[in-house]
Each structure stands twice: as C-alpha cells, then as structure tokens.
Design a protein around this motif. Structure first.
Motif, PDB file in Angstrom:
ATOM      1  N   VAL A   8      77.561  77.569  80.838  1.00  0.00           N
ATOM      2  CA  VAL A   8      77.686  76.606  79.747  1.00  0.00           C
ATOM      3  C   VAL A   8      76.416  75.775  79.693  1.00  0.00           C
ATOM      4  N   TRP A   9      75.872  75.637  78.487  1.00  0.00           N
ATOM      5  CA  TRP A   9      74.767  74.707  78.243  1.00  0.00           C
ATOM      6  C   TRP A   9      75.397  73.443  77.684  1.00  0.00           C
ATOM      7  N   GLY A  32      77.008  68.116  72.502  1.00  0.00           N
ATOM      8  CA  GLY A  32      77.729  69.382  72.439  1.00  0.00           C
ATOM      9  C   GLY A  32      77.474  70.301  73.610  1.00  0.00           C
ATOM     10  N   ALA A  33      78.195  71.412  73.575  1.00  0.00           N
ATOM     11  CA  ALA A  33      78.049  72.439  74.611  1.00  0.00           C
ATOM     12  C   ALA A  33      78.266  73.812  73.989  1.00  0.00           C
ATOM     13  N   VAL A  34      77.610  74.807  74.588  1.00  0.00           N
ATOM     14  CA  VAL A  34      77.787  76.207  74.206  1.00  0.00           C
ATOM     15  C   VAL A  34      78.123  76.990  75.466  1.00  0.00           C
ATOM     16  N   GLY A  35      79.187  77.788  75.400  1.00  0.00           N
ATOM     17  CA  GLY A  35      79.573  78.612  76.535  1.00  0.00           C
ATOM     18  C   GLY A  35      79.478  80.083  76.207  1.00  0.00           C
ATOM     19  N   VAL A  36      79.177  80.895  77.213  1.00  0.00           N
ATOM     20  CA  VAL A  36      79.038  82.336  77.025  1.00  0.00           C
ATOM     21  C   VAL A  36      79.890  83.078  78.045  1.00  0.00           C
ATOM     22  N   ARG A  37      80.489  84.166  77.585  1.00  0.00           N
ATOM     23  CA  ARG A  37      81.203  85.071  78.481  1.00  0.00           C
ATOM     24  C   ARG A  37      80.903  86.494  78.034  1.00  0.00           C
ATOM     25  N   ALA A  40      78.717  87.069  74.811  1.00  0.00           N
ATOM     26  CA  ALA A  40      79.165  86.522  73.529  1.00  0.00           C
ATOM     27  C   ALA A  40      79.537  85.050  73.688  1.00  0.00           C
ATOM     28  N   ILE A  41      79.359  84.295  72.640  1.00  0.00           N
ATOM     29  CA  ILE A  41      79.732  82.883  72.652  1.00  0.00           C
ATOM     30  C   ILE A  41      81.248  82.760  72.778  1.00  0.00           C
ATOM     31  N   CYS A  42      81.693  81.968  73.747  1.00  0.00           N
ATOM     32  CA  CYS A  42      83.138  81.742  73.925  1.00  0.00           C
ATOM     33  C   CYS A  42      83.530  80.303  73.649  1.00  0.00           C
ATOM     34  N   TYR A  43      82.546  79.434  73.468  1.00  0.00           N
ATOM     35  CA  TYR A  43      82.849  78.036  73.163  1.00  0.00           C
ATOM     36  C   TYR A  43      81.659  77.398  72.469  1.00  0.00           C
ATOM     37  N   VAL A  44      81.929  76.634  71.406  1.00  0.00           N
ATOM     38  CA  VAL A  44      80.943  75.750  70.780  1.00  0.00           C
ATOM     39  C   VAL A  44      81.691  74.483  70.400  1.00  0.00           C
ATOM     40  N   GLY A  45      81.241  73.357  70.893  1.00  0.00           N
ATOM     41  CA  GLY A  45      81.926  72.119  70.557  1.00  0.00           C
ATOM     42  C   GLY A  45      81.471  70.983  71.446  1.00  0.00           C
ATOM     43  N   SER A  46      82.312  69.980  71.542  1.00  0.00           N
ATOM     44  CA  SER A  46      81.983  68.794  72.330  1.00  0.00           C
ATOM     45  C   SER A  46      81.875  69.140  73.812  1.00  0.00           C
ATOM     46  N   ALA A  47      80.892  68.561  74.464  1.00  0.00           N
ATOM     47  CA  ALA A  47      80.733  68.769  75.909  1.00  0.00           C
ATOM     48  C   ALA A  47      81.932  68.229  76.680  1.00  0.00           C
ATOM     49  N   ARG A  48      82.652  67.260  76.116  1.00  0.00           N
ATOM     50  CA  ARG A  48      83.811  66.679  76.811  1.00  0.00           C
ATOM     51  C   ARG A  48      84.938  67.690  76.994  1.00  0.00           C
ATOM     52  N   HIS A  49      84.980  68.686  76.109  1.00  0.00           N
ATOM     53  CA  HIS A  49      86.067  69.662  76.165  1.00  0.00           C
ATOM     54  C   HIS A  49      85.576  71.058  76.568  1.00  0.00           C
ATOM     55  N   ALA A  50      84.366  71.133  77.091  1.00  0.00           N
ATOM     56  CA  ALA A  50      83.805  72.432  77.458  1.00  0.00           C
ATOM     57  C   ALA A  50      84.614  73.068  78.588  1.00  0.00           C
ATOM     58  N   THR A 363      74.233  82.415  63.438  1.00  0.00           N
ATOM     59  CA  THR A 363      74.934  81.140  63.553  1.00  0.00           C
ATOM     60  C   THR A 363      75.548  81.056  64.944  1.00  0.00           C
ATOM     61  N   LEU A 364      75.915  79.850  65.323  1.00  0.00           N
ATOM     62  CA  LEU A 364      76.546  79.649  66.627  1.00  0.00           C
ATOM     63  C   LEU A 364      78.047  79.500  66.420  1.00  0.00           C
ATOM     64  N   ALA A 365      78.768  80.587  66.677  1.00  0.00           N
ATOM     65  CA  ALA A 365      80.214  80.621  66.490  1.00  0.00           C
ATOM     66  C   ALA A 365      80.824  81.520  67.549  1.00  0.00           C
ATOM     67  N   VAL A 366      82.048  81.233  67.911  1.00  0.00           N
ATOM     68  CA  VAL A 366      82.746  82.024  68.930  1.00  0.00           C
ATOM     69  C   VAL A 366      82.813  83.482  68.493  1.00  0.00           C
ATOM     70  N   GLY A 367      82.474  84.373  69.426  1.00  0.00           N
ATOM     71  CA  GLY A 367      82.502  85.806  69.172  1.00  0.00           C
ATOM     72  C   GLY A 367      81.149  86.399  68.851  1.00  0.00           C
ATOM     73  N   LYS A 368      80.196  85.561  68.424  1.00  0.00           N
ATOM     74  CA  LYS A 368      78.868  86.083  68.109  1.00  0.00           C
ATOM     75  C   LYS A 368      78.014  86.198  69.367  1.00  0.00           C
TER      76      LYS A 368
END
Length: 400
Positions: A8-9, A32-37, A40-50, A363-368
C-alpha cells in the motif's frame, strides 16, 4: 477476510482521473492510499481506511497519478534524419523533402538494412527516456519497413521492447505509411499487398494505422485497408488531416476508429463525425513544433463537441524526435491552449482510450493494472508548467 494487499502506498494526494471524476476530471483524494494485490489495484481511497498490506510505503504527501501513456510513437526505426533538419531550416517543406527521396523513404532504407537486434538496441534508449518520466504504457508503430519481411521485423522488435523493460507495449501495423520506391507507380497494387499481409500481421499487431494524405494514401485506399482489418477483428486508427483535409477523420469515424491523429486541418464535419463515433483526437504538438506549422488543431471545436483529446510525443526520426511526454504536455498547453487538466487526462485516461485500453489502464480504480507515477510536486500543474525538469519520484508498473 480478504488477504492483505501486497503493498500500500499511503499518505499521498491521489489524482484518479476516473470517468465520474470531479474537480475538472482529476478526482483528487487528499490523504489517500493505493493498494495492490497480484499486480492489480485492490484499494483506492482514504489512508484511514486502507487495508492491511505486506509492505506499506509512506509517500509523505507526494502526488500519485496513473502511470503515463504515450499513445502514438514510432520508437522502432533505423538511422536518423538529422540532415533533413538542416534542409527544413533552409526552407524545404515536408513534401519537398519527401519527393526528393528523404522523409519516410530514407528511414525505410535504414530500417531495412538494420537487423531485428539492432532495431531493439537503438529503440531502448528512446524507451528508457520515456519511462524515466513515468511512462508505463507505450504504443509503437511499424511503418518503416514497407514490405512484409521488414514490417514483421519491426513488429517483432516492438514486442521485444516490452520483454526487455517493465513497460506495456501496444503494437500498431502502419504498412500504409508511405509508398516504397518499388511500388511508386502502383499504389493500389501496394495496398492489395498490405491487405494480403494482414492475416499474418494480426498476431503481432494490436491495431492497424494508415497515413491519409496527398503524399500518403487516398481515403479510398485507406478504406479498403480498414475494411480488411475490421474483418479480422483488428481495431483501426489513422494519421489524418495533418497537411491537408482529405476528410480522413470522417473516414476513421465511419470505421469506428480508436483515434484520428494530428488533425491540424480538421473541419467541423470531421469533428462532428468523431464525436458521434467516440473516436479520440490524438494531438501531436511535437510534430507541429518541429515542422514549424502554423495551422493549429481546432481544440475549441473538439472541446465543444465533447471529443476526447489525448496527447503523445509522436517520437519519430523525421518530424518529432521527442522523447519527453512531460514536454509534450507543455507544448499542448502553450501551442494548442489545452488546460492543465486536459493535458494530464490526455496522457492518462484519454491516451488509454485511444489505445482501446481504458478498461485496463489510464485511471486509478479497483481492478485496473497498478501502474502509478509518484511525483515530487506541490500541485499537478507543475507537470505541465515546467520545461526540462523531471519531478518523478517513483514509477510503478503492475504493482512493482
């Protein structure tokens, strides 16, 4: 519970460029935060809920955008055309240079003489320059071989670039780039040969392109090529309205083309046709600048009609020896009057659309695909504003 992210970034300012974005198309997530699994992106949103992650990378307030996309290049070629630069400075036009044996045909000779290994080796430094500025996807055209053996050689070399570097490569067959000397009196016969090549080209090409101009091919000839490509399920795109208006953009739109590129001489009918078909306008300010053109693409008309606008380097040896997508954005803003948001979307979301890849990248979206560019900037405008400065902090391709 889902498994943790691979990494997670976090603590970043994120511009997602999603379709339903606010803030003029950027959709900014502060803190914000971006997670990868699995790439592929598995999370984009607030770092508080990463979600939990095996590795957490603190971005310390840096900006994250999608990895940049250069959607129109001619990276693979033999030789260069530095001598023609002097001719152009002395007043020779593009057409005059081409008719004197220069232009695309001179690059054809150098490309035919080069081995596949030599083409790969010469293209890699150009690719490296793009990647150093955050490019994670690049389109590479053939079009300098102009016969079956050498066009296939170019496409194989383009595919090998994606094997040699951590980058996604989209390949485009551009056999209809120029008429080789051996076919100088029979353009229709040459086009017949290109059409016959398509079934063997198809496994190596993601799309088919052509040059619709007085010094290239007529709309009727391009139309035959596009009909054949569509029968094989190959998407099409077109160099159109760069030097004159042959209504190539309308032709491209009728064939459902992914994009029409250059477009300096595009008229209202062409704009309307592109808008109706969803064909992307790929603007190439490097060629406009290098050729000292004065006819600006009709950006206001494209904007009013809602035509998506992408930006690219058009990296090629003769009319745009440009290997900086950041500089292409600055040129798009200063020469074509694009906004900051249009420039940034033009090298991310709209560039992905121009390649038919909007479902995977841009774009930065889950699944991409987790393709990111992380920047040492205070605001995204810096990416368009600066010249000769590269603020890239880190480049991420498929999560790594």
């Amino acid at each position: 519970m889902p498994p943790p992210c691979d990494r997670v970034w976090t603590h970043a300012r994120i511009a997602t460029f999603c379709e339903d974005a606010g803030r003029e198309g950027m959709d900014v997530i502060e803190g914000g935060a971006v997670g990868v699994r699995g790439g592929a992106i598995c999370y984009v949103g607030s770092a508080r809920h990463a979600p939990d992650a095996v590795e957490v990378i603190d971005c310390a307030g840096r900006w994250i955008t999608p990895g940049l996309i250069d959607c129109h290049t001619h990276l693979v070629h033999g030789g260069d055309r530095a001598a023609e630069f002097g001719m152009r400075l002395s007043g020779a036009s593009y057409e005059e240079i081409a008719r004197a044996g220069g232009g695309i045909v001179s690059t054809m000779r150098a490309t035919r003489a080069a081995s596949e290994d030599e083409l790969v080796a010469s293209a890699l430094p150009r690719l490296d320059a793009l990647m150093a500025e955050g490019v994670t996807t690049v389109e590479v055209k053939s079009g300098y071989g102009l016969d079956f053996q050498n066009e296939m050689k170019m496409l194989r070399a383009a595919r090998r670039l994606g094997e040699a570097r951590s980058v996604s490569v989209a390949t485009t067959f551009l056999g209809a780039h120029a008429l080789p000397p051996e076919w100088a009196r029979d353009a229709d016969g040459y086009m017949d040969g290109l059409i016959a090549m398509l079934p063997q080209v198809a496994p190596l090409a993601d799309a088919v392109d052509g040059f619709c101009e007085g010094i290239g091919f007529s709309p009727a000839q391009i139309g035959r090529l596009f009909d054949a490509a569509k029968r094989l399920g190959l998407p099409v795109k077109l160099h159109a309205e760069q030097l004159s208006n042959l209504h190539g953009a309308e032709l491209a739109a009728r064939h459902g083309a992914l994009s029409a590129d250059h477009l300096e001489h595009l008229d209202e009918a062409g704009v309307a046709a592109m808008a109706s078909a969803g064909t992307v306008a790929v603007l190439l300010p490097g060629a406009f600048y290098f050729m000292r053109d004065t006819q600006v693409p009709p950006v206001d008309a494209l904007r009013r009609a809602g035509v998506p606008m992408a930006l690219a380097t058009d990296c090629n040896p003769g009319t745009s020896p440009l290997t900086s997508l950041l500089l292409a954005m600055n040129m798009g803003a200063t020469l074509f009057r694009l906004t900051v948001e249009e420039c940034l979307a033009g090298v991310t979301r709209e560039a992905a659309r121009a390649l038919g890849l909007i479902d995977r990248v841009g774009t930065l979206a889950v699944g991409k695909s987790c393709d990111l560019a992380i920047w040492d900037i205070e605001q995204p405008a810096e990416l368009v504003y600066r010249m000769g400065y590269n603020p890239l902090h880190a480049r991420v391709w498929r999560g790594k």
